[in-house]
Scaffold this motif. Structure first.
Motif, PDB file in Angstrom:
ATOM      1  N   LEU A  99      12.776  61.713  33.142  1.00 53.18           N
ATOM      2  CA  LEU A  99      13.871  62.190  33.982  1.00 53.18           C
ATOM      3  C   LEU A  99      13.698  61.536  35.342  1.00 53.18           C
ATOM      4  CD1 LEU A  99      16.279  64.077  34.551  1.00 53.18           C
ATOM      5  CD2 LEU A  99      14.624  65.892  35.032  1.00 53.18           C
ATOM      6  N   LEU A 100      14.745  60.891  35.821  1.00 55.87           N
ATOM      7  CA  LEU A 100      14.742  60.264  37.137  1.00 55.87           C
ATOM      8  C   LEU A 100      15.726  61.013  38.021  1.00 55.87           C
ATOM      9  CD1 LEU A 100      14.062  57.987  39.188  1.00 55.87           C
ATOM     10  CD2 LEU A 100      15.869  56.620  38.092  1.00 55.87           C
ATOM     11  N   ALA A 101      15.231  61.554  39.128  1.00 56.59           N
ATOM     12  CA  ALA A 101      16.086  62.233  40.107  1.00 56.59           C
ATOM     13  C   ALA A 101      16.167  61.340  41.337  1.00 56.59           C
ATOM     14  CB  ALA A 101      15.518  63.602  40.461  1.00 56.59           C
ATOM     15  N   ASP A 102      17.315  60.685  41.513  1.00 57.82           N
ATOM     16  CA  ASP A 102      17.488  59.733  42.610  1.00 57.82           C
ATOM     17  C   ASP A 102      18.979  59.602  42.903  1.00 57.82           C
ATOM     18  OD1 ASP A 102      17.500  57.483  44.339  1.00 57.82           O
ATOM     19  OD2 ASP A 102      15.723  56.668  43.354  1.00 57.82           O
ATOM     20  N   VAL A 123      19.557  62.199  37.133  1.00 54.78           N
ATOM     21  CA  VAL A 123      20.351  63.144  37.913  1.00 54.78           C
ATOM     22  C   VAL A 123      20.398  62.587  39.332  1.00 54.78           C
ATOM     23  CG1 VAL A 123      19.889  65.180  36.487  1.00 54.78           C
ATOM     24  CG2 VAL A 123      18.342  64.611  38.367  1.00 54.78           C
ATOM     25  N   ASN A 124      21.452  62.947  40.075  1.00 54.60           N
ATOM     26  CA  ASN A 124      21.689  62.280  41.351  1.00 54.60           C
ATOM     27  C   ASN A 124      21.425  63.107  42.602  1.00 54.60           C
ATOM     28  OD1 ASN A 124      24.089  60.962  39.345  1.00 54.60           O
ATOM     29  ND2 ASN A 124      22.631  59.619  40.339  1.00 54.60           N
ATOM     30  N   ASP A 125      20.997  64.343  42.434  1.00 50.52           N
ATOM     31  CA  ASP A 125      20.587  65.124  43.598  1.00 50.52           C
ATOM     32  C   ASP A 125      19.714  66.286  43.148  1.00 50.52           C
ATOM     33  OD1 ASP A 125      22.193  67.597  43.165  1.00 50.52           O
ATOM     34  OD2 ASP A 125      23.914  66.356  43.689  1.00 50.52           O
ATOM     35  N   GLY A 126      19.145  66.967  44.135  1.00 48.06           N
ATOM     36  CA  GLY A 126      18.202  68.027  43.832  1.00 48.06           C
ATOM     37  C   GLY A 126      18.808  69.228  43.135  1.00 48.06           C
ATOM     38  N   VAL A 127      20.065  69.526  43.428  1.00 49.01           N
ATOM     39  CA  VAL A 127      20.724  70.659  42.766  1.00 49.01           C
ATOM     40  C   VAL A 127      20.911  70.348  41.284  1.00 49.01           C
ATOM     41  CG1 VAL A 127      22.834  72.045  42.667  1.00 49.01           C
ATOM     42  CG2 VAL A 127      21.805  71.505  44.889  1.00 49.01           C
ATOM     43  N   GLN A 128      21.386  69.135  40.979  1.00 53.68           N
ATOM     44  CA  GLN A 128      21.523  68.727  39.572  1.00 53.68           C
ATOM     45  C   GLN A 128      20.167  68.771  38.871  1.00 53.68           C
ATOM     46  OE1 GLN A 128      23.223  64.814  39.250  1.00 53.68           O
ATOM     47  NE2 GLN A 128      25.295  65.495  39.789  1.00 53.68           N
ATOM     48  N   LEU A 129      19.129  68.325  39.564  1.00 54.35           N
ATOM     49  CA  LEU A 129      17.790  68.326  38.987  1.00 54.35           C
ATOM     50  C   LEU A 129      17.354  69.732  38.610  1.00 54.35           C
ATOM     51  CD1 LEU A 129      14.978  67.226  38.262  1.00 54.35           C
ATOM     52  CD2 LEU A 129      14.398  67.408  40.699  1.00 54.35           C
ATOM     53  N   LEU A 160       8.786  63.574  35.279  1.00 59.10           N
ATOM     54  CA  LEU A 160       9.879  63.524  36.243  1.00 59.10           C
ATOM     55  C   LEU A 160       9.515  62.522  37.328  1.00 59.10           C
ATOM     56  CD1 LEU A 160      12.361  64.483  37.888  1.00 59.10           C
ATOM     57  CD2 LEU A 160      10.942  66.393  38.702  1.00 59.10           C
ATOM     58  N   PHE A 161      10.381  61.536  37.544  1.00 61.60           N
ATOM     59  CA  PHE A 161      10.271  60.628  38.679  1.00 61.60           C
ATOM     60  C   PHE A 161      11.206  61.174  39.746  1.00 61.60           C
ATOM     61  CE2 PHE A 161       8.659  58.045  35.286  1.00 61.60           C
ATOM     62  CZ  PHE A 161       7.721  57.200  35.877  1.00 61.60           C
ATOM     63  N   LEU A 162      10.647  61.550  40.898  1.00 64.34           N
ATOM     64  CA  LEU A 162      11.381  62.313  41.900  1.00 64.34           C
ATOM     65  C   LEU A 162      11.471  61.570  43.224  1.00 64.34           C
ATOM     66  CD1 LEU A 162      12.670  65.048  42.777  1.00 64.34           C
ATOM     67  CD2 LEU A 162      10.347  65.835  43.290  1.00 64.34           C
ATOM     68  N   ASP A 163      12.704  61.252  43.630  1.00 63.74           N
ATOM     69  CA  ASP A 163      12.954  60.694  44.955  1.00 63.74           C
ATOM     70  C   ASP A 163      12.878  61.838  45.962  1.00 63.74           C
ATOM     71  OD1 ASP A 163      13.730  58.894  46.976  1.00 63.74           O
ATOM     72  OD2 ASP A 163      15.847  59.284  46.636  1.00 63.74           O
ATOM     73  N   LEU A 164      12.387  61.561  47.157  1.00 63.07           N
ATOM     74  CA  LEU A 164      12.251  62.619  48.155  1.00 63.07           C
ATOM     75  C   LEU A 164      13.522  62.853  48.962  1.00 63.07           C
ATOM     76  CD1 LEU A 164       8.645  61.947  49.488  1.00 63.07           C
ATOM     77  CD2 LEU A 164       9.413  63.689  47.855  1.00 63.07           C
ATOM     78  N   ASN A 165      14.259  61.781  49.250  1.00 66.66           N
ATOM     79  CA  ASN A 165      15.436  61.893  50.107  1.00 66.66           C
ATOM     80  C   ASN A 165      16.714  61.912  49.284  1.00 66.66           C
ATOM     81  OD1 ASN A 165      13.884  61.783  52.556  1.00 66.66           O
ATOM     82  ND2 ASN A 165      13.597  59.611  52.132  1.00 66.66           N
ATOM     83  N   MET A 166      17.139  63.125  48.924  1.00 67.81           N
ATOM     84  CA  MET A 166      18.368  63.298  48.147  1.00 67.81           C
ATOM     85  C   MET A 166      19.262  64.319  48.846  1.00 67.81           C
ATOM     86  SD  MET A 166      17.071  63.428  44.177  1.00 67.81           S
ATOM     87  CE  MET A 166      16.023  64.853  44.418  1.00 67.81           C
ATOM     88  N   PRO A 167      20.567  64.229  48.590  1.00 67.08           N
ATOM     89  CA  PRO A 167      21.486  65.199  49.189  1.00 67.08           C
ATOM     90  C   PRO A 167      21.414  66.557  48.485  1.00 67.08           C
ATOM     91  CG  PRO A 167      22.692  63.666  47.807  1.00 67.08           C
ATOM     92  CD  PRO A 167      21.270  63.187  47.842  1.00 67.08           C
ATOM     93  N   ARG A 168      21.949  67.556  49.129  1.00 71.53           N
ATOM     94  CA  ARG A 168      22.082  68.934  48.657  1.00 71.53           C
ATOM     95  C   ARG A 168      20.742  69.659  48.534  1.00 71.53           C
ATOM     96  NH1 ARG A 168      26.294  70.435  44.354  1.00 71.53           N
ATOM     97  NH2 ARG A 168      24.966  69.380  42.861  1.00 71.53           N
ATOM     98  N   LYS A 169      19.726  69.005  47.990  1.00 70.14           N
ATOM     99  CA  LYS A 169      18.382  69.577  47.924  1.00 70.14           C
ATOM    100  C   LYS A 169      17.415  68.406  47.848  1.00 70.14           C
ATOM    101  CE  LYS A 169      17.744  73.389  45.693  1.00 70.14           C
ATOM    102  NZ  LYS A 169      17.525  74.445  44.701  1.00 70.14           N
ATOM    103  N   SER A 170      16.467  68.364  48.769  1.00 70.24           N
ATOM    104  CA  SER A 170      15.545  67.226  48.841  1.00 70.24           C
ATOM    105  C   SER A 170      14.480  67.293  47.738  1.00 70.24           C
ATOM    106  CB  SER A 170      14.852  67.204  50.207  1.00 70.24           C
ATOM    107  OG  SER A 170      13.888  68.244  50.277  1.00 70.24           O
ATOM    108  N   GLY A 171      13.815  66.183  47.551  1.00 69.62           N
ATOM    109  CA  GLY A 171      12.702  66.138  46.618  1.00 69.62           C
ATOM    110  C   GLY A 171      11.573  67.072  47.034  1.00 69.62           C
ATOM    111  N   HIS A 172      11.387  67.226  48.354  1.00 67.31           N
ATOM    112  CA  HIS A 172      10.376  68.166  48.866  1.00 67.31           C
ATOM    113  C   HIS A 172      10.675  69.580  48.361  1.00 67.31           C
ATOM    114  CE1 HIS A 172       8.596  65.492  51.992  1.00 67.31           C
ATOM    115  NE2 HIS A 172       9.790  64.953  51.993  1.00 67.31           N
TER     116      HIS A 172
END
Length: 149
Positions: A9-12, A37-43, A59-71
């Motif tokens: 799963l890639l969240a970016d 998935v394209n943002d933290g809420v979708q994730l 899960l490969f998780l980007d930190l800087n995403m809209p709606r909800k960050s990777g953090h």
């Protein structure tokens, strides 16, 4: 890698990064399937929907995403009993030591700085899957936390 097929799963939120990631997997000919998935809420919605029987292997998780960050997502994942053991590899453009240390303390499995070159992206993805598998998807010592191409 010992398992037949890995579900990734890639969240970016960056469409180009997602496309390059998929292209790198295709060229590596690894036994994987990829969902993005394209943002933290979708994730978090995806994980909640699949928590009982169909979690990704990594899960490969980007930190800087809209709606909800990777953090925020990592904090939520580690706080939920059904998700707390999910291997999470941070996949970020940043390599700030404070952020890397924080992600380690919060329980990320590994940390990858997104490489600019496609050949290095292929190498680091292959390295991540091999290393994570060999380490039984457990967090290594801090010195081995950052994966390089």
């Amino acid at each position: 890698m010992s398992k037949q097929n890995y579900n990734l799963l890639l969240a970016d939120d960056d469409e180009d990064d997602c496309a390059f990631f998929k292209e790198a997997l295709d060229e590596l000919l690894l036994p994987v399937s990829l969902v993005t998935v394209n943002d933290g809420v979708q994730l978090m919605d995806f994980l909640a929907h699949n928590a009982t029987n169909n979690l990704p292997d990594i899960l490969f998780l980007d930190l800087n995403m809209p709606r909800k960050s990777g953090h925020e997502c990592l904090n939520e994942i580690r706080a939920k009993e059904e998700l707390k053991d999910l291997p999470v590899i941070i996949f970020s453009t940043s390599l700030d030591n404070e952020i890397v240390d924080l992600m380690y303390k919060r329980g990320a499995t590994y940390y990858i700085r997104k490489p600019a070159e496609f050949s290095k992206l292929k190498k680091v993805i292959e390295n991540a899957l091999t290393t994570a598998s060999e380490n039984n998807f457990k967090q290594p010592v801090r010195e081995d936390f950052i994966l390089q191409p």
